[in-house]
Design a protein around this motif. Structure first.
Motif, PDB file in Angstrom:
ATOM      1  N   ALA A 129     -11.647  -5.607 -22.635  1.00 60.22           N
ATOM      2  CA  ALA A 129     -12.912  -6.285 -22.364  1.00 60.22           C
ATOM      3  C   ALA A 129     -13.143  -6.419 -20.869  1.00 60.22           C
ATOM      4  CB  ALA A 129     -12.910  -7.663 -23.024  1.00 60.22           C
ATOM      5  N   ALA A 130     -12.081  -6.636 -20.131  1.00 58.17           N
ATOM      6  CA  ALA A 130     -12.105  -6.744 -18.672  1.00 58.17           C
ATOM      7  C   ALA A 130     -10.663  -6.653 -18.219  1.00 58.17           C
ATOM      8  CB  ALA A 130     -12.739  -8.057 -18.224  1.00 58.17           C
ATOM      9  N   ALA A 131     -10.459  -6.485 -16.905  1.00 57.88           N
ATOM     10  CA  ALA A 131      -9.082  -6.336 -16.422  1.00 57.88           C
ATOM     11  C   ALA A 131      -8.943  -6.853 -15.002  1.00 57.88           C
ATOM     12  CB  ALA A 131      -8.640  -4.875 -16.490  1.00 57.88           C
ATOM     13  N   VAL A 132      -7.729  -7.285 -14.714  1.00 52.44           N
ATOM     14  CA  VAL A 132      -7.318  -7.627 -13.354  1.00 52.44           C
ATOM     15  C   VAL A 132      -6.186  -6.680 -12.981  1.00 52.44           C
ATOM     16  CG1 VAL A 132      -6.338  -9.394 -11.835  1.00 52.44           C
ATOM     17  CG2 VAL A 132      -7.933 -10.064 -13.662  1.00 52.44           C
ATOM     18  N   LEU A 133      -6.364  -5.949 -11.890  1.00 52.27           N
ATOM     19  CA  LEU A 133      -5.311  -5.073 -11.376  1.00 52.27           C
ATOM     20  C   LEU A 133      -4.688  -5.774 -10.171  1.00 52.27           C
ATOM     21  CD1 LEU A 133      -7.008  -1.542 -11.469  1.00 52.27           C
ATOM     22  CD2 LEU A 133      -5.464  -2.566 -13.148  1.00 52.27           C
ATOM     23  N   ASN A 134      -3.410  -6.105 -10.287  1.00 50.46           N
ATOM     24  CA  ASN A 134      -2.726  -6.859  -9.246  1.00 50.46           C
ATOM     25  C   ASN A 134      -1.901  -5.930  -8.365  1.00 50.46           C
ATOM     26  OD1 ASN A 134      -1.649  -8.917  -7.696  1.00 50.46           O
ATOM     27  ND2 ASN A 134      -0.146  -9.527  -9.226  1.00 50.46           N
ATOM     28  N   ASP A 135      -2.466  -5.602  -7.203  1.00 53.07           N
ATOM     29  CA  ASP A 135      -1.825  -4.771  -6.194  1.00 53.07           C
ATOM     30  C   ASP A 135      -1.436  -3.402  -6.729  1.00 53.07           C
ATOM     31  OD1 ASP A 135      -1.286  -5.225  -3.333  1.00 53.07           O
ATOM     32  OD2 ASP A 135       0.704  -4.501  -3.833  1.00 53.07           O
ATOM     33  N   ILE A 136      -2.391  -2.784  -7.385  1.00 53.13           N
ATOM     34  CA  ILE A 136      -2.159  -1.453  -7.939  1.00 53.13           C
ATOM     35  C   ILE A 136      -3.498  -0.767  -8.149  1.00 53.13           C
ATOM     36  CG2 ILE A 136      -2.227  -2.135 -10.366  1.00 53.13           C
ATOM     37  CD1 ILE A 136       0.234   0.398  -8.762  1.00 53.13           C
ATOM     38  N   GLY A 137      -3.466   0.541  -8.058  1.00 52.31           N
ATOM     39  CA  GLY A 137      -4.651   1.337  -8.325  1.00 52.31           C
ATOM     40  C   GLY A 137      -4.246   2.724  -8.759  1.00 52.31           C
ATOM     41  N   PRO A 138      -5.183   3.665  -8.769  1.00 50.01           N
ATOM     42  CA  PRO A 138      -4.875   5.021  -9.248  1.00 50.01           C
ATOM     43  C   PRO A 138      -4.081   5.851  -8.254  1.00 50.01           C
ATOM     44  CG  PRO A 138      -7.144   4.882  -8.532  1.00 50.01           C
ATOM     45  CD  PRO A 138      -6.619   3.482  -8.479  1.00 50.01           C
ATOM     46  N   GLU A 139      -3.897   5.319  -7.039  1.00 53.33           N
ATOM     47  CA  GLU A 139      -3.143   6.036  -6.019  1.00 53.33           C
ATOM     48  C   GLU A 139      -2.219   5.042  -5.329  1.00 53.33           C
ATOM     49  OE1 GLU A 139      -4.168   8.734  -2.060  1.00 53.33           O
ATOM     50  OE2 GLU A 139      -5.598   8.604  -3.720  1.00 53.33           O
ATOM     51  N   ILE A 140      -0.938   5.395  -5.217  1.00 56.45           N
ATOM     52  CA  ILE A 140       0.027   4.495  -4.587  1.00 56.45           C
ATOM     53  C   ILE A 140       0.675   5.187  -3.397  1.00 56.45           C
ATOM     54  CG2 ILE A 140       0.448   3.203  -6.703  1.00 56.45           C
ATOM     55  CD1 ILE A 140       3.004   4.722  -7.109  1.00 56.45           C
ATOM     56  N   GLU A 141       1.220   4.367  -2.506  1.00 51.45           N
ATOM     57  CA  GLU A 141       1.791   4.869  -1.267  1.00 51.45           C
ATOM     58  C   GLU A 141       3.289   5.144  -1.424  1.00 51.45           C
ATOM     59  OE1 GLU A 141      -0.390   5.483   1.334  1.00 51.45           O
ATOM     60  OE2 GLU A 141      -1.752   4.950  -0.328  1.00 51.45           O
ATOM     61  N   ALA A 142       3.715   6.289  -0.908  1.00 48.99           N
ATOM     62  CA  ALA A 142       5.109   6.698  -1.054  1.00 48.99           C
ATOM     63  C   ALA A 142       6.063   5.702  -0.405  1.00 48.99           C
ATOM     64  CB  ALA A 142       5.308   8.093  -0.452  1.00 48.99           C
ATOM     65  N   GLU A 143       5.686   5.143   0.746  1.00 55.24           N
ATOM     66  CA  GLU A 143       6.600   4.227   1.426  1.00 55.24           C
ATOM     67  C   GLU A 143       6.865   2.983   0.590  1.00 55.24           C
ATOM     68  OE1 GLU A 143       5.076   2.868   5.135  1.00 55.24           O
ATOM     69  OE2 GLU A 143       3.280   1.948   4.276  1.00 55.24           O
ATOM     70  N   GLY A 144       5.839   2.498  -0.102  1.00 54.86           N
ATOM     71  CA  GLY A 144       6.023   1.339  -0.961  1.00 54.86           C
ATOM     72  C   GLY A 144       6.887   1.645  -2.158  1.00 54.86           C
ATOM     73  N   LEU A 145       6.725   2.848  -2.731  1.00 55.59           N
ATOM     74  CA  LEU A 145       7.545   3.234  -3.881  1.00 55.59           C
ATOM     75  C   LEU A 145       8.995   3.439  -3.457  1.00 55.59           C
ATOM     76  CD1 LEU A 145       7.323   3.717  -6.898  1.00 55.59           C
ATOM     77  CD2 LEU A 145       6.878   6.134  -6.428  1.00 55.59           C
ATOM     78  N   ARG A 146       9.211   3.956  -2.266  1.00 55.72           N
ATOM     79  CA  ARG A 146      10.584   4.082  -1.751  1.00 55.72           C
ATOM     80  C   ARG A 146      11.222   2.705  -1.569  1.00 55.72           C
ATOM     81  NH1 ARG A 146       8.653   8.518   1.536  1.00 55.72           N
ATOM     82  NH2 ARG A 146       8.215   7.009   3.205  1.00 55.72           N
ATOM     83  N   ASP A 147      10.434   1.743  -1.109  1.00 57.20           N
ATOM     84  CA  ASP A 147      10.948   0.374  -0.973  1.00 57.20           C
ATOM     85  C   ASP A 147      11.452  -0.149  -2.314  1.00 57.20           C
ATOM     86  OD1 ASP A 147      10.302   0.354   1.702  1.00 57.20           O
ATOM     87  OD2 ASP A 147       8.458  -0.820   1.448  1.00 57.20           O
ATOM     88  N   ILE A 148      10.648   0.069  -3.367  1.00 57.47           N
ATOM     89  CA  ILE A 148      11.022  -0.391  -4.698  1.00 57.47           C
ATOM     90  C   ILE A 148      12.281   0.322  -5.178  1.00 57.47           C
ATOM     91  CG2 ILE A 148      10.286  -0.420  -7.123  1.00 57.47           C
ATOM     92  CD1 ILE A 148       7.414  -0.832  -6.091  1.00 57.47           C
ATOM     93  N   ARG A 149      12.323   1.630  -4.971  1.00 59.78           N
ATOM     94  CA  ARG A 149      13.518   2.402  -5.365  1.00 59.78           C
ATOM     95  C   ARG A 149      14.769   1.861  -4.687  1.00 59.78           C
ATOM     96  NH1 ARG A 149      14.166   7.941  -2.427  1.00 59.78           N
ATOM     97  NH2 ARG A 149      14.520   6.375  -0.800  1.00 59.78           N
ATOM     98  N   ASP A 150      14.696   1.670  -3.387  1.00 54.77           N
ATOM     99  CA  ASP A 150      15.876   1.232  -2.641  1.00 54.77           C
ATOM    100  C   ASP A 150      16.300  -0.170  -3.060  1.00 54.77           C
ATOM    101  OD1 ASP A 150      15.702   3.638  -1.341  1.00 54.77           O
ATOM    102  OD2 ASP A 150      14.818   2.817   0.490  1.00 54.77           O
TER     103      ASP A 150
END
Length: 291
Positions: A129-150
């Motif tokens: 019906a509706a949505a809230v996207l919390n700090d996310i979208g259809p494109e993410i940054e590699a540096e942030g994903l590396r942070d999560i991995r590490d």
């Protein structure tokens, strides 16, 4: 006393999923329920302060469902770790909704939860019906994903909640100047669970495997076609002021492509913002109250 009921629901492949059902005793059934979807390694406890406030609101209480994906929290771990992906997890969310009789809802997706909503928009758009996207979208940054991995690969272990909170503040504090000591303690309670007298992350360690094999020299896949479907719904997109995963550029493009898209910045927070934080909660609740 807990203001939720723990429910266990069987996924389509037989695996047991745990959810917290915050169901107010008032006439909240007349309002759309809110379904909360946590981040990659997180669980339903992440949303407890947020869900409690929505459920117990005197003027407009709502039923809130907060989900433990497979391999997280009290849900069963999957013997096949390749099933830890957004497609399977979307199917699990839909199975939970079916089991609880939720035909339509407002979905709140943090990080991984928002990616699952992109998949859902392609599979069952009428459910949203509706949505809230919390700090996310259809494109993410590699540096942030590396942070999560590490961070996840370190698999830290602690003697008590204070030590866990100290660790969280040391690692994430620079991008979360808005948080107070109690916020770090609450976060530690949400993330860690006791195991053999020590506190460990409350998720299957196998979750990290796909991140460890990713080639970060190549462009990350995007979900813009799925976002185009999601953006047809009333949508609030939250970006953490200091987020390294979700860029200002992506947020601006999302706003430009979606006539129903509202945006807000979580001041003093990084990835992913605490939705119950005083500076953010009223903005999110205002969006919910309009539906």
């Amino acid at each position: 006393m807990a203001n939720f009921i723990s429910r266990f629901i069987t996924a389509t492949d037989g695996l047991q999923l745990h959810v917290r059902d915050y169901a107010p005793v008032s006439d909240a059934a007349a309002r759309l329920p809110v379904v909360c979807l946590p981040g990659l390694s997180r669980n339903s406890r992440d949303f407890h302060p947020f869900a409690s406030r929505l459920c117990e609101d005197a003027a407009s209480p709502r039923r809130v469902i907060s989900i433990d994906y497979r391999g997280r929290g009290r849900s069963s771990r999957d013997p096949d770790p390749t099933h830890y992906n957004a497609g399977v997890e979307c199917a699990d969310v839909l199975a939970v909704c079916d089991a609880l009789g939720i035909a339509r809802a407002i979905f709140v997706g943090t990080s991984r939860g928002g990616l699952i909503l992109h998949v859902m928009a392609a599979l069952q758009p009428d459910r949203i019906a509706a949505a809230v996207l919390n700090d996310i979208g259809p494109e993410i940054e590699a540096e942030g994903l590396r942070d999560i991995r590490d961070y996840l690969a370190r698999r830290a272990v602690f003697d008590d909640t204070d030590a866990a909170a100290d660790h969280l503040e040391a690692v994430h504090g620079p991008t979360f100047p808005a948080l107070a000591r109690q916020d770090w303690l609450d976060m530690a309670d949400a993330i860690y669970v006791e195991e053999s007298g020590r506190l460990v992350s409350d998720h299957d360690p196998a979750l990290v495997a796909p991140l460890l094999t990713m080639d970060f020299t190549q462009p990350l896949p995007t979900l813009w076609p799925q976002y185009a479907l999601l953006a047809q719904k009333p949508l609030l997109v939250v970006r953490g002021e200091y987020s390294r995963l979700f860029s200002e550029k992506t947020l601006a493009r999302m706003k430009a492509q979606g006539p129903n898209v509202e945006t807000t910045i979580a001041k003093g927070q990084g990835h992913a913002p605490l939705l119950h934080h005083p500076d953010l909660f009223e903005r999110v609740k205002g969006f919910l109250d309009g539906r």
